[in-house]
Every structure is written in C-alpha cells, then in structure tokens.
Write an enzyme that holds these catalytic residues in place. Structure first.
Site, PDB file in Angstrom:
ATOM      1  CD  GLU A  94      56.052 166.606 -25.166  1.00  0.00           C
ATOM      2  OE1 GLU A  94      55.222 166.341 -24.589  1.00  0.00           O
ATOM      3  OE2 GLU A  94      57.340 166.340 -25.132  1.00  0.00           O
ATOM      4  CG  HIS A 129      57.523 162.669 -24.374  1.00  0.00           C
ATOM      5  ND1 HIS A 129      58.142 163.933 -23.747  1.00  0.00           N
ATOM      6  CD2 HIS A 129      58.164 161.613 -23.553  1.00  0.00           C
ATOM      7  CE1 HIS A 129      59.095 163.508 -23.151  1.00  0.00           C
ATOM      8  NE2 HIS A 129      59.397 162.193 -23.253  1.00  0.00           N
ATOM      9  CB  CYS A 168      59.421 163.141 -19.734  1.00  0.00           C
ATOM     10  SG  CYS A 168      60.343 161.660 -19.875  1.00  0.00           S
TER      11      CYS A 168
END
Lengths: 250, 227
Positions: free
Chosen positions: B210, B208, B106
């Site tokens: 994650e 992202h 990001c």
C-alpha cells in the site's frame, strides 16, 4: 540493499506549498496534495510535509490535510510542524501519516521523544534538527530557525537516538536555500556516529550535490524543496543521474 | 466516412465506457474485509484499495470477515500486544479456518508464522517459519529497523504477475521471517529473509504494497484479480 532515498519536502501554509530562503520571504508553489501526488508519480521515495500554518484550530486543519494526503499518495510520508504532544502525534498518525517529525518540542521536552517512541514505535518518530555552524560549533536552533538552543548538534542527535528517535532529519541552516550543496562533513559525521538513518537537508541546487551526498557521506536520504517545486531538477532526471553513478536508487 | 473525428470520438468513448464498466465490475463487486485490531496504520490499506477502484470494510466482526471475498490482515505494531488482542476475539482460532484469498501485510505476515521473538510470542502457525530480530553481525553496520525501499526477488506466482526481480518495495521492520519452503519472495538486509510467504489461500508480504507506488499497486491488483 536499501536504496538511497530522495525526499521532496513541502512546507505547507493553509494547504498551499510555500518556500522561503533561509526560512524567510515565502513564495507560494501550488496545492500541497496535488504537488505531493505528482512527486510520488515521478519517483520520489518519500514525502515530507511541514505545516507552518499558525491557527487556533491547528490540530484539526492538520488532520484534514494529512487525511487528504493519505488518500492520494501511494508512498510513505512524514508530517511535521508544531507537533508538541502525544495527542498531536496520535492525531496525525491516525489521519494516515507514516511518520511524524518533531523539532522545537523535543528541545523543550526531551522526554517527549522517549514517550512517543514507546507508544508509537521508533520507526515513526523522526527528530528534525535545524543547526547552524557558529565559531566551529554546530548549534541546534528551534522555532523555524529563529531561536538558538543550548544544545550542540552531535551530542543532541546522539541523545535523541538513545531516547528512541527512529531517524534524524538534519537541516544545515547555513546552507538552506543557498544551493551550494549539502553540509557534507557534518552529515557524514552524524551518519557514521548514529545507528539510525540520517536525512540530509539544506543546500541542494544541482545534480552533483546529491551525487556528493551519497558518495561522500553515509546519509540514507537527501531532502530538498525549491529545486523540485520550481522544476529546476525533475526527480526522474535526478534519479537517472544517480543511477549512472552506481548509487543504489529505486 | 468511418474515420471522421466524430466517429473516432464515438468509438473511443464506447471503448472507454466498456473498459470502465469492466474495470469497476472486477474491483467493486468484490467484498474485501480488512481485519481491524490494535495495530497502526491500517487505514492506508483501505485508501490504497480505494485508489484501485475497490472498496473495503475495516472490521473485526467475524461474520463480515468470513463472508468476504478477500481478507487483508495489515498492521504496524508489536506482536506481543497484537496476539492477546486477537485471542480475545478468538481470531487466532478463526483466521486459520478461512478459505478465501487472504493477504497478511508486515506485522500481519509475522503473526501468521509459528513464533515471533518480539515479546517471545507464539503466533498463528500458518507458515512454518520463525520471526527473529535483525542483529548486526560483528563489524557490520546495517541500520535497524530495516526501513526504506529494497529490491525483492519474487517467484512466479499470480500475486507477483508483472513484478520483476529487483523491483523495489517499501519495508519498515525490525523483525524478519526466516526463509522457509513457503517463501515466495526474498530480500536482503544483513541476511536473506522472507519478503513474502504463501501457502494455499494464505499470502503475506513483509513489505507494504500500500506504500510501494506502482509495484505495490500491481501486487494489490493481482491479489484482487488473479485469485
């Protein structure tokens, strides 16, 4: 193209998921983190946790819960319930939430949204609006739907967008828990009027209600609780159904 | 005789233990450093790695970063406030010297580009591309920030092993990196933009991983295991 989002919402009391009809008569529906993890695995696009625990140690217990969620869940999640200051927001974001949602506190102090957006970025500030249709007007309610505020839905949403809200979570109180479908007309008006995403909530009871939401309105997301908690509509079934209707779904 | 329930159980137990040892060996033996700076939500990356059985340290100590087997540069925030912070720690000069597999996420990706329109900020210049603000063209009505799940078209690189075109990942951003020779995945919102960039040991994703469920976990796993 962005996919339309399906968001299970978990009202949490002392770590347990609860669900009432029109904000009353709470029923327990299991450990919030376990349920959230299951939804993520089943294909939920995002999760929303609203903590309705009312204790002195509120901020501490909320941080503990958020940390537990962040450790287990691999999709974005929003946390709300009694967040009323920049310190509250900071604590929840630091514990690992992606977004926070503010409801009553914004009505009492509209500057809070602007201050929060400036400090943490609009992308993590979700303004929740509980509204009820009375005599052809949608009024904004606070305190879990108990108190009517002087604000009207559309002008309030617009003002909050201008102050920096990054998303609007619109709950139609007349519909909530009734399973008669989303408030399509008001949702579409909001979504078309605003340049920030609108999440529709209240009234989902059948597959076709989500289909209507995404075909008949410009809402970006649909949020529901009991139909998921009691497995009336499994998330994989819902998403498979929406895909057959050519709706952009992950 | 061999297929009595007890024997079967023992065979499966052996396979399980061996694969568990193998799995842990692959992930836990690596030292992963997550660069800590004044950006938000870096903890999510640490949790995601823990879910994969890997462990990571969150640090801004240069010796720890330089000695790590993998370095992750995450972040949600503002380029204009992140760069001065990095400069203060000399990280803007040190990061480009790293040789181990490096993953920007990001804002971490945008800071690896030449320049960001966000605060008119000169960045690290590892990727030869610029970061611009999403602007709606006349008559178009896209929501900004670009927030939610969008499809990517990845190139065939080890980072994207097992990832298919049109797999969805999670994005939250108002600025995007233009398509460049280093673009290794594209996505579309208003226009085509870089969903991922890679050059030598430096890799970066605008989305992202994650927060991108199974697809994101696979990408993180690839980053740990395929380099």
């Amino acid at each position: 193209m962005l996919a339309k989002r399906i968001i299970p919402c978990l009202d949490v009391k002392d770590g347990q998921t609860v669900k009432g009809v029109q904000f009353e008569n709470l029923i327990f529906a299991g450990d919030a983190v376990a349920l959230g993890t299951r939804y993520a695995q089943e294909g939920a696009d995002e999760l929303c946790f609203l903590d309705i625990t009312a204790t002195q140690e509120k901020r501490k217990t909320l941080s503990t819960l958020v940390k537990r969620i962040a450790k287990h869940v691999d999709i974005p999640f929003t946390v709300g319930g009694g967040i009323s200051s920049l310190d509250d927001i900071s604590a929840v974001l630091e514990a690992g939430a992606d977004k926070i949602t503010i409801n009553s506190a914004a009505v009492h102090n509209p500057d809070l949204i602007a201050e929060a957006a400036a400090r943490f970025g609009s992308q993590c500030i979700v303004l929740a609006i509980d509204a009820k249709m009375e005599k052809n007007e949608w009024y904004v309610y606070t305190h879990g739907g108990k108190k009517r505020s002087p604000y009207k839905l559309f002008s309030w949403a617009k003002e909050m967008q201008e102050r920096g809200a990054g998303e609007i979570l619109f709950t139609a109180m007349n519909q909530d828990g009734m399973k008669n479908g989303f408030a399509l007309e008001a949702t579409d008006k909001l979504a078309k009027m605003l340049h920030i995403p609108v999440i529709a909530s209240g009234g989902a009871g059948k597959l076709s209600h989500f289909e209507d939401l995404f075909i008949k309105t410009s809402a970006e997301a649909g949020l529901a609780a009991s139909i998921f908690h009691f497995n009336e509509i499994p998330i994989p079934t819902l998403k498979a159904h929406l895909k057959t209707k050519n709706i952009a779904i992950r | 005789m061999l297929f009595t329930p007890t024997a079967l159980f023992l065979i499966f137990l052996c396979i399980f233990v061996i694969s568990l040892i193998h799995y842990q060996h692959q992930n836990i033996s690596l030292l992963i450093a997550i660069i800590k700076y004044n950006a938000g939500n870096v903890q999510s990356v640490q949790y995601a790695l823990e879910r994969l059985g890997a462990s990571a340290v969150l640090t801004n100590d240069w010796d720890t970063i330089a000695a790590a087997d993998r370095v992750i540069f995450p972040g949600v925030g503002h380029a204009g406030s992140a760069m001065p912070y990095l400069k203060n720690l000399d990280l803007h000069l040190k990061i480009p010297t790293l040789k181990q597999p490096f993953l920007g996420i990001c804002l971490g990706m945008q800071l690896l580009c030449q320049h960001s329109e966000e605060g008119d900020t000169p960045c690290l210049g590892i990727f030869d591309t610029k970061v611009k603000k999403f602007e709606n063209q006349k008559g178009s009505d896209f929501k900004i920030p670009h927030m939610g799940w969008n499809a990517i078209v990845p190139e065939k690189i080890p980072l994207f092993e097992g990832i298919q075109p049109k797999d969805y990942v999670y994005f939250v951003h108002s600025y995007y990196a233009e398509i460049a020779v280093e673009t290794v995945a594209q996505s579309h919102h208003i226009l085509n933009f870089s969903a991922a960039l890679a050059k030598d040991n430096f890799m970066a994703t605008q989305f992202h991983p994650e927060k991108s469920a199974a697809i994101g976990n696979r990408i993180l796993q690839n980053f740990i295991q395929n380099y």
